[in-house]
Design a protein around this motif. Structure first.
Motif, PDB file in Angstrom:
ATOM      1  N   PRO A 257       0.760  -1.214  -0.076  1.00 23.07           N
ATOM      2  CA  PRO A 257       0.106  -0.101   0.008  1.00 23.07           C
ATOM      3  C   PRO A 257       0.878   1.474   0.131  1.00 23.07           C
ATOM      4  O   PRO A 257       0.515   2.347  -0.657  1.00 23.07           O
ATOM      5  N   THR A 258       1.929   1.089   0.677  1.00 24.00           N
ATOM      6  CA  THR A 258       2.901   2.605   0.597  1.00 24.00           C
ATOM      7  C   THR A 258       3.260   2.886  -0.418  1.00 24.00           C
ATOM      8  O   THR A 258       3.285   3.743  -0.919  1.00 24.00           O
ATOM      9  N   GLY A 259       3.832   1.824  -1.410  1.00 20.20           N
ATOM     10  CA  GLY A 259       4.430   2.062  -2.471  1.00 20.20           C
ATOM     11  C   GLY A 259       3.283   2.515  -3.576  1.00 20.20           C
ATOM     12  O   GLY A 259       3.575   3.366  -4.434  1.00 20.20           O
TER      13      GLY A 259
ATOM     14  N   SER B 272       2.294   6.045  -3.078  1.00 16.17           N
ATOM     15  CA  SER B 272       3.452   7.161  -3.404  1.00 16.17           C
ATOM     16  C   SER B 272       3.347   7.178  -4.955  1.00 16.17           C
ATOM     17  O   SER B 272       3.491   8.131  -5.791  1.00 16.17           O
ATOM     18  N   SER B 273       3.036   6.034  -5.772  1.00 22.85           N
ATOM     19  CA  SER B 273       2.689   6.066  -6.990  1.00 22.85           C
ATOM     20  C   SER B 273       1.632   6.748  -7.592  1.00 22.85           C
ATOM     21  O   SER B 273       1.713   7.521  -8.677  1.00 22.85           O
ATOM     22  N   VAL B 274       0.477   6.940  -6.825  1.00 19.93           N
ATOM     23  CA  VAL B 274      -0.727   7.596  -7.212  1.00 19.93           C
ATOM     24  C   VAL B 274      -0.577   8.893  -7.021  1.00 19.93           C
ATOM     25  O   VAL B 274      -0.932   9.888  -7.840  1.00 19.93           O
ATOM     26  N   PHE B 275       0.354   9.591  -5.756  1.00 23.32           N
ATOM     27  CA  PHE B 275       0.559  10.811  -5.534  1.00 23.32           C
ATOM     28  C   PHE B 275       1.545  11.308  -6.705  1.00 23.32           C
ATOM     29  O   PHE B 275       1.187  12.510  -7.055  1.00 23.32           O
TER      30      PHE B 275
ATOM     31  N   GLY C 136      12.198   3.581  -4.547  1.00 22.78           N
ATOM     32  CA  GLY C 136      11.732   2.220  -4.778  1.00 22.78           C
ATOM     33  C   GLY C 136      10.899   2.063  -5.967  1.00 22.78           C
ATOM     34  O   GLY C 136      10.615   0.952  -6.587  1.00 22.78           O
ATOM     35  N   LEU C 137      10.358   3.095  -6.661  1.00 22.16           N
ATOM     36  CA  LEU C 137       9.337   2.900  -7.741  1.00 22.16           C
ATOM     37  C   LEU C 137      10.277   3.208  -9.029  1.00 22.16           C
ATOM     38  O   LEU C 137      11.312   3.732  -8.857  1.00 22.16           O
ATOM     39  N   THR C 138       9.938   2.447 -10.001  1.00 26.61           N
ATOM     40  CA  THR C 138      10.689   2.748 -11.187  1.00 26.61           C
ATOM     41  C   THR C 138       9.659   3.094 -12.389  1.00 26.61           C
ATOM     42  O   THR C 138       8.666   2.825 -12.413  1.00 26.61           O
ATOM     43  N   LEU C 139      10.203   3.889 -13.508  1.00 22.46           N
ATOM     44  CA  LEU C 139       9.321   3.863 -14.642  1.00 22.46           C
ATOM     45  C   LEU C 139       9.828   2.965 -15.744  1.00 22.46           C
ATOM     46  O   LEU C 139      11.037   2.913 -15.856  1.00 22.46           O
ATOM     47  N   ALA C 140       8.957   2.449 -16.354  1.00 25.40           N
ATOM     48  CA  ALA C 140       9.056   1.548 -17.457  1.00 25.40           C
ATOM     49  C   ALA C 140       9.107   2.438 -18.848  1.00 25.40           C
ATOM     50  O   ALA C 140       8.469   3.032 -19.022  1.00 25.40           O
TER      51      ALA C 140
END
Length: 388
Positions: free
Chosen positions: A357-359, A362-365, A384-388
């Motif tokens: 949920p935390t990740g 963060s992705s939605v924000f 922690g997030l990556t862009l494809a």
């Protein structure tokens, strides 16, 4: 603890009131509309943000249409089960749409965090969850898409929403994308989470599946699919043993075999109860399956075909372990003429919003940064997030 502020029980089915006369333990399928709403209330009681739960009247069919929801013999109004969370007056509106075999309560781990920055509204699509469950009589892909798109549009009108961010998960992502294609003037930003609708039988990777379908096992499974045999029918067929099957599924998927943050004992118990009642209730929206997908979850009307027509900026979100392949979104992006990002979230599968949920938050924000921050162009991608 969240407080349920208002509940407007418009249009509850007559079968619900008659079934209340029988104790649950004496029913072969121990559920009802009342059970769904009660289990939803118990699940959302673990939240901290106050909310409003209501049944939004959408009438008996689209205005001017020759059909009701859908070719129903009933003139009675239908309703969409809706929960709206408290927010600041100037917060952007985020509408959340669940996937196949789910309902809005699946976002229970996300409502508090998202409501801190959005006016969050989550709906049960027509024929799912605590919404009305008309007889499903669609007979084509086009009619089936209209069932979900037009009922959602009537809900929007009833809610007097003009502009909003639209988030859809899995099959809900497919519906959200189709809605945005038909009504782009109302969607400020489109967020597709593990979205279905980007794979077709023409994909190279479907070759092995074609070979499997030619076997006797594949032939039997394909026949069941085309006969519209759904997982929900199995749950209903097991009668009083249905809840135990659902319990084993939730314990395994979000516990033993979780790809991320395991559910607590209380979360697992409440989610199991909620999932059972939403699955075991009258078949309706679930019967869309064979009209939207062929056996193997290949889309009959792939979204990539209409990618060049998209008019709404779009963000795709996928868990690293999502069985829905993000490469379909990459292919769509090649044809899109609007801004498009693909975000991948670690420690998350198809239900990334439950697994991590935390990740997910963060992705939605980050996806909505132009609505939330004064300098969106310089907003860094969260760690922690990556862009494809």
């Amino acid at each position: 603890m969240a407080q349920e502020i208002r509940k407007n029980d418009v249009g509850l089915s007559s079968s619900s009131s008659s079934r209340r006369l029988w104790p649950s333990v004496l029913r072969w399928i121990p559920t009802s509309t009342d059970h769904i709403i009660a289990s939803e209330k118990r699940l959302l009681s673990i939240l901290k943000t106050p909310y409003v739960q209501e049944h939004v009247n959408i009438g008996s069919g689209p205005p001017g249409s020759k059909v009701r929801w859908f070719r129903s013999s009933s003139n009675k109004p239908r309703f969409i089960n809706t929960v709206t969370f408290d927010s600041k007056d100037d917060s952007p509106t985020l509408v959340m749409v669940h996937g196949y075999g789910a309902s809005q309560g699946f976002f229970f781990r996300n409502f508090d965090a998202l409501a801190s920055r959005f006016r969050v509204i989550a709906v049960d699509q027509l024929g799912w969850g605590g919404s009305s469950r008309p007889d499903f009589t669609c007979r084509s892909t086009e009619e089936t898409e209209e069932w979900f798109i037009d009922s959602f549009e009537e809900w929007r009108k009833a809610q007097n929403l003009s502009k909003f961010i639209l988030l859809g998960h899995s099959f809900g992502g497919y519906v959200a994308a189709k809605y945005a294609l038909k009504h782009p003037e109302h969607v400020q930003h489109l967020i597709l989470v593990g979205s279905a609708g980007f794979s077709s039988e023409s994909d190279a990777k479907s070759e092995w599946f074609t070979k499997f379908r030619a076997t006797w096992k594949g032939s039997v499974m394909n026949h069941l699919w085309e006969s519209n045999f759904t997982p929900q029918k199995l749950v209903r067929g097991l009668g009083p043993w249905g809840p135990d099957i659902v319990r084993k599924y939730t314990s395994a998927r979000f516990g033993t075999h979780s790809t991320g943050e395991v559910l607590t004992e209380e979360e697992s118990r409440l989610l199991t109860d909620y999932v059972y009642h939403t699955l075991a209730a009258k078949a309706s929206g679930e019967l869309c399956l064979k009209y939207i997908f062929s056996f193997g979850a290949f889309t009959r009307s792939p979204l990539v075909r209409s990618a060049s027509e998209w008019k709404v900026p779009t963000t795709f979100i996928y868990g690293f372990q999502d069985w829905m392949n993000y490469e379909g979104a990459q292919e769509a992006r090649k044809h899109m003429k609007v801004p498009c990002e693909i975000i991948r979230v670690p420690k998350g599968g198809h239900f990334v919003f439950i697994d991590n949920p935390t990740g997910f938050h963060s992705s939605v924000f980050y996806a909505c940064r132009r609505f939330l921050t004064p300098d969106p162009d310089n907003e860094p991608l969260p760690e922690g997030l990556t862009l494809a």
